[in-house]
Design an enzyme around this catalytic site. Structure first.
Site, PDB file in Angstrom:
ATOM      1  N   THR A   1       0.848  -1.189   0.000  1.00  0.00           N
ATOM      2  CA  THR A   1       0.000   0.000   0.000  1.00  0.00           C
ATOM      3  C   THR A   1       0.888   1.244   0.000  1.00  0.00           C
ATOM      4  O   THR A   1       1.914   1.275   0.680  1.00  0.00           O
ATOM      5  CB  THR A   1      -0.951   0.015   1.215  1.00  0.00           C
ATOM      6  OG1 THR A   1      -1.755   1.193   1.174  1.00  0.00           O
ATOM      7  CG2 THR A   1      -0.197  -0.029   2.529  1.00  0.00           C
TER       8      THR A   1
ATOM      9  N   HIS B   1       2.236 -11.503  14.400  1.00  0.00           N
ATOM     10  CA  HIS B   1       3.289 -12.086  15.241  1.00  0.00           C
ATOM     11  C   HIS B   1       2.991 -13.542  15.596  1.00  0.00           C
ATOM     12  O   HIS B   1       3.885 -14.259  16.074  1.00  0.00           O
ATOM     13  CB  HIS B   1       3.446 -11.260  16.525  1.00  0.00           C
ATOM     14  CG  HIS B   1       4.838 -11.282  17.083  1.00  0.00           C
ATOM     15  ND1 HIS B   1       5.799 -12.163  16.664  1.00  0.00           N
ATOM     16  CD2 HIS B   1       5.437 -10.515  18.048  1.00  0.00           C
ATOM     17  CE1 HIS B   1       6.911 -11.960  17.342  1.00  0.00           C
ATOM     18  NE2 HIS B   1       6.720 -10.956  18.181  1.00  0.00           N
TER      19      HIS B   1
END
Length: 503
Positions: free
Chosen positions: A422, A474
């Site tokens: 992006t 994560h």
């Protein structure tokens, strides 16, 4: 025996089309596979070719007319056949159509939601273009149905009067659900004077417009009355999509004094008004997906910065040669896409996704590109980016951006993707923390290029720098992998030769 020339089968979710250009006229001799006419939809232009050698004996649908899939628009006679007798063919077709209309005149015809694209469960009634009691003509757009992917037009199946609207704007509906009814062939319930004025405006503002023009008018909130003020530059004075775009730009750049002159009458000084509008389905879908990403992932963001001077020097040196060869300008996104795909090969966890208790590793590289459109942010996919050269990547990105701008992205364009890039820098963003595009495990955020003083070999230099942000899940990606991935992207961008030599 005459051969019927028909409109081709239209793409999925396309209700009707427009006859754009006839390349032949009645009496012309044509050969097999010769292009006879172009049919325009809001997505593509379709060519209709001659199925065999012969002579065009009649054309029943002139340029600008709205047509349906497999509708007969012309007749092809045998070679040497005179065109004059063909006049009977349109008359016969017209008589058959009138007979069909008479059979249903006065009958109640249901207005239904179209068949929805695969994987789309329901839709929203976006805009009714007519009201109950209004006269409508066959193929006139009655209502727009919005899904979280596309906008579908529902047209009138017959001439008549819209009898009732069962589901108002904002209502949630399902495929083939009845949302209104039409009284076929009936006269409008409105006063006669109003009825006399309506057909002329309708002919110019609705039926004579191509699907792409109607969509452009709807997206910009231009009514049929206002559309009549737009000067058409197309054949026979028809309005084109470019005419609509030019009209919108001219309105936006109108002198501020004209607005301020009328403001006191329209809005009293000190007025504290509010405007409440419902969210579109696309905006609701974006909101829900972003919230899901925040709530269902252990999202962290790591940052780095990249010296853009090497890439900027390459662009400056080769931009003209590149554009001449590939037909597209050399931008930054192709370098970033190349760098990302190479980094994904070295860190497969970032190219993976979580499915339940399993980790799915992808050995292909489909990169999603975040594109801002009038309807919201979408992420179409560039397939097999690792197998494309810089020129092919630039062409692919440009095509996706144009389709997004024009509302022509398909379900296939939007499906899949293993990693997202992006670019908030085009809007001036200096640094941000992008949100993961589920079910992907990471997203790279590009930002504004800004000159900054940097220490180089013990000396201060002014360099064009860009902050990079990598948001990652994560649960799947460890800190070491995320930092390593971002450093790899940085190193490849600062030494673009490595991208070309695969080092």
């Amino acid at each position: 025996m005459a051969t019927e020339i028909k409109v081709p089968v239209l793409p999925e979710s396309v209700a009707d089309a427009s006859v754009a250009t006839w390349h032949v006229k009645v009496g012309d001799s044509v050969s097999r596979d010769q292009n006879l006419v172009d049919i325009e939809t809001d997505k593509v232009v379709l060519e209709v070719v001659a199925p065999e050698d012969g002579v065009i004996t009649s054309i029943s649908s002139p340029e600008g007319e709205t047509v349906l899939a497999e509708q007969v628009i012309a007749l092809l006679g045998e070679a040497g056949e005179a065109a004059a007798p063909a006049a009977a063919a349109p008359a016969q077709a017209q008589a058959a159509q009138q007979e069909q209309t008479q059979q249903v005149e006065g009958e109640k015809v249901e207005i239904k939601v179209p068949v929805l694209p695969e994987s789309v469960a329901d839709a929203t009634v976006a805009t009714w273009h007519v009201q109950a009691g209004e006269a409508v003509s066959r193929d006139q757009n009655l209502v727009d149905i919005e899904t979280d992917k596309v906008v579908l037009e529902v047209v009138a199946p017959e001439d008549g009067v819209l009898e009732e609207i069962l589901h108002d704007e904002g209502a949630t509906v399902t495929a083939e659900q009845v949302i209104g009814s039409l009284k076929a062939g009936a006269a409008p319930s409105a006063p006669a004077a109003k009825a006399e004025e309506a057909p002329a405006a309708s002919d110019e503002s609705s039926d004579a417009l191509s699907p792409s023009v109607r969509r452009a008018l709807a997206e910009n909130g231009i009514s049929a009355e206002e559309a009549s003020k737009i000067k058409g530059t197309g054949e026979k004075g028809r309005i084109t999509k470019e005419d609509v775009d030019a009209y919108v730009k001219s309105k936006a750049s109108a002198p501020a004094k004209a607005q301020s002159a009328s403001a006191p009458a329209a809005v009293p000084a000190g007025d504290r008004s509010q405007k409440r509008v419902p969210m579109t389905r696309l905006r609701k879908t974006i909101a829900n997906r972003l919230l899901d990403a925040k709530n269902s992932t252990a999202m962290l963001t790591t940052f780095n910065e990249v010296n853009m001077k090497p890439i900027m020097d390459i662009r400056k040196k080769y931009k003209d040669i590149f554009e001449e060869k590939h037909g597209v300008r050399l931008g930054f996104m192709s370098f970033f896409t190349k760098a990302v795909t190479e980094a994904l090969k070295r860190y497969p966890a970032i190219n993976a996704s979580i499915d339940g208790d399993d980790i799915v590793y992808h050995n292909f590289f489909d990169v999603s590109m975040a594109v801002s459109t009038p309807r919201g942010l979408v992420t179409p996919v560039l397939r097999d980016a690792d197998q494309l050269g810089l020129g092919e990547i630039e062409k692919g990105i440009r095509e996706l951006a144009l389709k997004g701008r024009d509302g022509k992205l398909t379900m296939d364009d939007m499906t899949g993707g293993n990693f997202t890039i992006t670019n908030g820098g085009v809007f001036g963003s200096l640094i941000s923390t992008p949100i993961i595009n589920l079910p992907q495990s990471a997203i790279l955020g590009m930002h504004k290029i800004q000159d900054r003083p940097m220490a180089v070999n013990g000396k201060v230099e002014i360099l064009p720098m860009m902050y990079l942000a990598l948001s990652y899940d994560h649960r799947l990606v460890d800190g070491k992998e995320s930092v390593g991935f971002l450093v790899t992207v940085k190193e490849l961008l600062e030494d673009p030769t490595r991208l070309l030599l695969d080092l």
